[in-house]
Design a protein around this motif. Structure first.
Motif, short mmCIF file in Angstrom:
data_model
loop_
_atom_site.label_atom_id
_atom_site.label_comp_id
_atom_site.label_asym_id
_atom_site.label_seq_id
_atom_site.Cartn_x
_atom_site.Cartn_y
_atom_site.Cartn_z
N ARG A 295 2.42 31.78 7.93
CA ARG A 295 3.52 32.39 7.45
C ARG A 295 4.33 31.59 6.52
NH1 ARG A 295 6.55 36.52 11.68
NH2 ARG A 295 4.53 37.58 12.28
N ASP A 296 4.17 30.11 6.47
CA ASP A 296 4.87 29.44 5.70
C ASP A 296 4.10 29.33 4.30
OD1 ASP A 296 2.69 28.42 6.86
OD2 ASP A 296 3.10 26.14 7.03
N LEU A 297 3.02 29.51 4.40
CA LEU A 297 2.41 29.58 2.92
C LEU A 297 2.54 31.00 2.58
CD1 LEU A 297 -1.00 27.82 3.99
CD2 LEU A 297 0.85 27.09 2.67
N LEU A 298 2.59 32.07 3.48
CA LEU A 298 2.83 33.45 2.89
C LEU A 298 4.24 33.61 2.14
CD1 LEU A 298 1.12 36.14 5.24
CD2 LEU A 298 0.61 35.51 3.10
N SER A 299 5.01 32.72 2.56
CA SER A 299 6.63 32.95 2.40
C SER A 299 6.58 32.69 0.84
CB SER A 299 7.41 31.98 3.22
OG SER A 299 7.18 30.57 2.97
N GLU A 300 5.73 31.89 0.33
CA GLU A 300 5.65 31.61 -1.26
C GLU A 300 5.40 33.00 -2.21
OE1 GLU A 300 2.86 28.81 -2.09
OE2 GLU A 300 3.85 27.14 -0.87
N PHE A 301 4.61 34.03 -1.54
CA PHE A 301 4.26 35.22 -2.25
C PHE A 301 5.06 36.39 -2.01
CE2 PHE A 301 0.58 32.28 -1.96
CZ PHE A 301 0.28 32.29 -3.11
N TYR A 302 5.35 36.24 -0.70
CA TYR A 302 6.33 37.49 0.02
C TYR A 302 7.42 37.31 0.32
CZ TYR A 302 1.69 39.91 0.57
OH TYR A 302 0.35 40.41 0.13
N GLU A 303 8.44 38.39 0.23
CA GLU A 303 9.86 38.40 0.83
C GLU A 303 9.70 38.35 2.35
OE1 GLU A 303 12.64 38.07 -1.03
OE2 GLU A 303 11.57 38.60 -2.95
N TYR A 304 11.00 38.11 2.98
CA TYR A 304 10.98 37.89 4.38
C TYR A 304 10.87 39.08 5.05
CZ TYR A 304 15.85 40.00 4.08
OH TYR A 304 16.87 40.56 3.89
N HIS A 305 11.16 40.36 4.32
CA HIS A 305 10.93 41.60 4.85
C HIS A 305 9.73 42.33 4.68
CE1 HIS A 305 11.80 43.36 0.96
NE2 HIS A 305 12.74 42.47 1.00
N ALA A 306 8.73 41.49 4.28
CA ALA A 306 7.53 42.26 3.66
C ALA A 306 6.84 42.54 4.97
CB ALA A 306 6.66 41.25 2.87
N LEU A 307 5.85 43.65 4.73
CA LEU A 307 4.93 43.89 5.85
C LEU A 307 4.02 42.85 6.51
CD1 LEU A 307 3.21 47.16 6.24
CD2 LEU A 307 1.71 45.45 6.40
N MET A 308 3.32 42.22 5.54
CA MET A 308 2.61 40.81 5.92
C MET A 308 3.33 39.91 6.64
SD MET A 308 -0.35 41.93 5.03
CE MET A 308 -1.18 40.36 5.22
N MET A 309 4.67 39.70 6.66
CA MET A 309 5.44 38.74 7.20
C MET A 309 6.19 39.25 8.62
SD MET A 309 5.56 36.09 5.27
CE MET A 309 7.01 35.25 5.63
N GLU A 310 5.82 40.73 8.79
CA GLU A 310 6.35 41.21 10.12
C GLU A 310 5.37 41.62 10.95
OE1 GLU A 310 9.41 41.37 10.86
OE2 GLU A 310 10.40 40.79 9.21
N GLU A 311 5.57 42.21 12.16
CA GLU A 311 4.62 42.57 13.34
C GLU A 311 3.77 43.49 12.82
OE1 GLU A 311 6.72 43.65 16.95
OE2 GLU A 311 7.42 41.45 17.13
N GLU A 312 4.28 44.84 11.70
CA GLU A 312 3.28 45.54 11.39
C GLU A 312 2.12 45.08 10.58
OE1 GLU A 312 7.49 47.53 11.54
OE2 GLU A 312 6.52 45.54 10.78
N GLY A 313 2.09 44.07 10.05
CA GLY A 313 1.02 43.39 9.27
C GLY A 313 -0.17 42.94 10.41
N ALA A 314 0.35 42.34 11.63
CA ALA A 314 -0.40 41.97 12.65
C ALA A 314 -1.02 43.30 13.11
CB ALA A 314 0.28 41.00 13.76
N VAL A 315 -0.33 44.36 13.48
CA VAL A 315 -0.98 45.44 14.06
C VAL A 315 -2.00 46.23 12.88
CG1 VAL A 315 -0.59 48.03 14.50
CG2 VAL A 315 1.11 46.08 15.19
N ILE A 316 -1.87 46.21 11.59
CA ILE A 316 -3.06 46.50 10.76
C ILE A 316 -3.96 45.70 10.76
CG2 ILE A 316 -3.52 46.87 8.18
CD1 ILE A 316 -0.50 47.89 7.75
N VAL A 317 -3.95 44.50 10.77
CA VAL A 317 -5.10 43.53 10.91
C VAL A 317 -6.01 43.76 12.27
CG1 VAL A 317 -5.92 41.35 11.33
CG2 VAL A 317 -4.03 41.59 9.60
N GLY A 318 -5.16 44.23 13.26
CA GLY A 318 -5.74 44.50 14.49
C GLY A 318 -6.71 45.73 14.39
N LEU A 319 -5.93 47.04 13.52
CA LEU A 319 -6.81 48.13 13.43
C LEU A 319 -7.84 47.73 12.45
CD1 LEU A 319 -3.58 50.30 12.80
CD2 LEU A 319 -5.04 50.25 14.73
N LEU A 320 -7.90 46.51 11.65
CA LEU A 320 -9.14 46.68 10.64
C LEU A 320 -10.39 46.18 11.47
CD1 LEU A 320 -7.31 45.06 7.68
CD2 LEU A 320 -8.22 47.17 7.83
#
Length: 483
Positions: A175-200
């Motif tokens: 997440r420290d590297l992702l913070s350079e590309f995404y805002e703090y409230h982005a989907l990939m920075m929150e738990e929803e991103g982990a849920v989507i990765v689990g669904l994949l």
């Protein structure tokens, strides 16, 4: 309406909560207010305003669930390898593109401002070595000119390799590297991103054969077709509770899978630590053996030096004795030249042999000294190797502590989710108790109405018996009232 491919939560109709019918829009047993009433129970607080970014993340998560579930079901029923023209597959890529775009920071280029998902996807090859091949293949494609086209090609190649879930899991962990590309409230920075990765992970059962080289990925317009996922309103009210329970179970399964992976990682680290400790013990034993060998060699060297000194002293003494004998023989046998020459040659030969013996002993001493230097160098190398192994062991123990901390954190999150589920069950039980109380009150009112009607009929019949035959109009009036 849609904003950047996401439902507007304030204008779109929300599905009814569990237990609420879609037609009436109220809970079972709720008392209807009079005309102009609010429709809420007395003392209830107005609904809280939700965060728009949280609503967007929830909508994207729901769309990802629908897209992945529909793609898997249709692919299994389709019964063959999917190609680029398959509509559910196209909608899946569009939904993934919107999920990755959510909360991207605006980057300033030389000519304008832009938002692209190629930046975080390109970062995967640094975190996952197996992704270097797919990134190189995307860069070598001749028809791609924009970063968005490269990102779309990367998603298609990752799906064909069945590694999309693994690549994105490595990305969301950093997440420290992702913070350079995404805002703090982005989907990939929150738990929803982990849920989507689990669904994949479920997409690994699908075989896809996509032609990326001849497809125009730069100019495609990614629009979500909601007609593929819309359902009847009557089915939404009856299945909403099942959907919520399924979502909670999916999250629980994901946490259990992650916990299992962490346990396997911890066990592998334990095994590695044990192997390192065994190798360290073996090296310590070898070092002790080497030190003992060095001590033995030093003792042998000292013994050889003492023997060499003794040999030198004997040689010198023998030379002195020989010289005395030669002088005596020279004086005694001065007249016999031949005997003197033989004696002289014999002494000279003995002197040559003693000198050769001394030279051999000195050479052997030099060899022993060189062996001592080599053994000291080997000891230094062994000590250096042991220090390096100890540093590696300390680093592995630190990694083990970090993995234990992550495991404890995931267990606490699971406890919080279970507590929330218990609170929801308590609310449902309280609503059922209120419904039973209202039903009992209505039954009491109906019973009192029946008793009042019976009493009225009894009074009317008694009045009819007491009335005279001349009051026919009164009897008729009482009969109308009673019946």
């Amino acid at each position: 309406m849609l904003v950047a491919g996401v439902w507007d939560a304030e204008r779109a109709p929300a599905p009814p909560p569990p237990g609420q019918t879609a037609a009436s829009g109220r809970l079972p047993g709720e008392v209807l207010c009079g005309r102009g009433g609010s429709g809420r129970l007395p003392g209830s607080s107005p609904p809280a305003v939700k965060d728009p970014t949280a609503v967007e993340r929830a909508n994207l998560l729901n769309m990802a669930k629908l897209s992945i579930k529909g793609l898997i079901e249709s692919a299994l029923s389709f019964g063959r390898t999917l190609d680029s023209d398959y509509p559910p597959l196209q909608q899946f890529f569009v939904v993934m593109e919107h999920c990755l775009k959510h909360g991207l920071k605006v980057r300033k280029s030389f000519l304008s401002y832009n938002k692209t998902i190629w930046g975080p996807l390109e970062l995967v090859e640094k975190l996952y070595p197996e992704a270097e091949e797919i990134a190189a293949s995307v860069r070598d494609l001749p028809g791609l000119k924009t970063p968005l086209g490269r990102a779309r090609a990367w998603l298609r190649l990752a799906l064909m390799q069945k590694k999309m879930a693994d690549y994105l899991r490595c990305l969301i962990i950093q997440r420290d590297l992702l913070s350079e590309f995404y805002e703090y409230h982005a989907l990939m920075m929150e738990e929803e991103g982990a849920v989507i990765v689990g669904l994949l992970v479920g997409l690994n059962v699908i075989d896809a054969n996509l032609c990326v080289k001849g497809e125009d990925l730069d100019s495609q317009v990614g629009v979500i077709d909601f007609s593929m996922y819309l359902k009847n309103e009557d089915d939404i009210g009856s299945k909403e509770r099942n959907v919520q329970i399924a979502a909670i179970l999916d999250q629980k399964n994901y946490v259990e899978e992650l916990n299992r992976q962490l346990n396997s990682t911890v066990s592998s680290l334990h095994a590695r630590v044990d192997s390192l400790e065994k190798s360290n013990t073996k090296l310590i034993e070898e070092l002790a053996i080497a030190k003992n060998n060095i001590i033995k060699l030093q003792e042998e060297n000292h013994q050889l030096r003492s023997e060499n000194t003794l040999i030198l002293m004997k040689t010198q003494h023998h030379l002195e004795v020989t010289k005395v004998d030669v002088e005596a023989e020279l004086q005694t046998y001065r007249h016999s030249r031949q005997g003197l020459d033989e004696m002289y040659n014999e002494a000279r030969r003995q002197l040559r042999e003693e000198s050769q013996l001394r030279q051999d002993i000195e050479n052997e001493l030099m060899v022993q000294v060189s062996m001592k230097h080599e053994i000291e160098l080997a000891m230094k190398l062994l000590e250096k190797d042991i220090h390096e192994k100890q540093d590696t062991l300390i680093g592995l123990r630190q990694q083990l502590d970090e993995v234990k901390a992550i495991n404890i954190e995931m267990y606490q999150k699971l406890q919080v989710s279970d507590d929330a589920m218990k609170e929801k069950n308590e609310i449902v039980s309280r609503l059922e108790d209120k419904t039973n109380q209202i039903t009992a009150t209505m039954k009491q009112l109906e019973q009192s109405d029946k008793d009042l009607l019976t009493q009225t009929r009894t009074i009317a019949m008694s009045f009819v018996k007491c009335a005279s035959n001349e009051a026919q109009h009164q009897y008729k009036l009482v009969k109308d009232i009673s019946f």
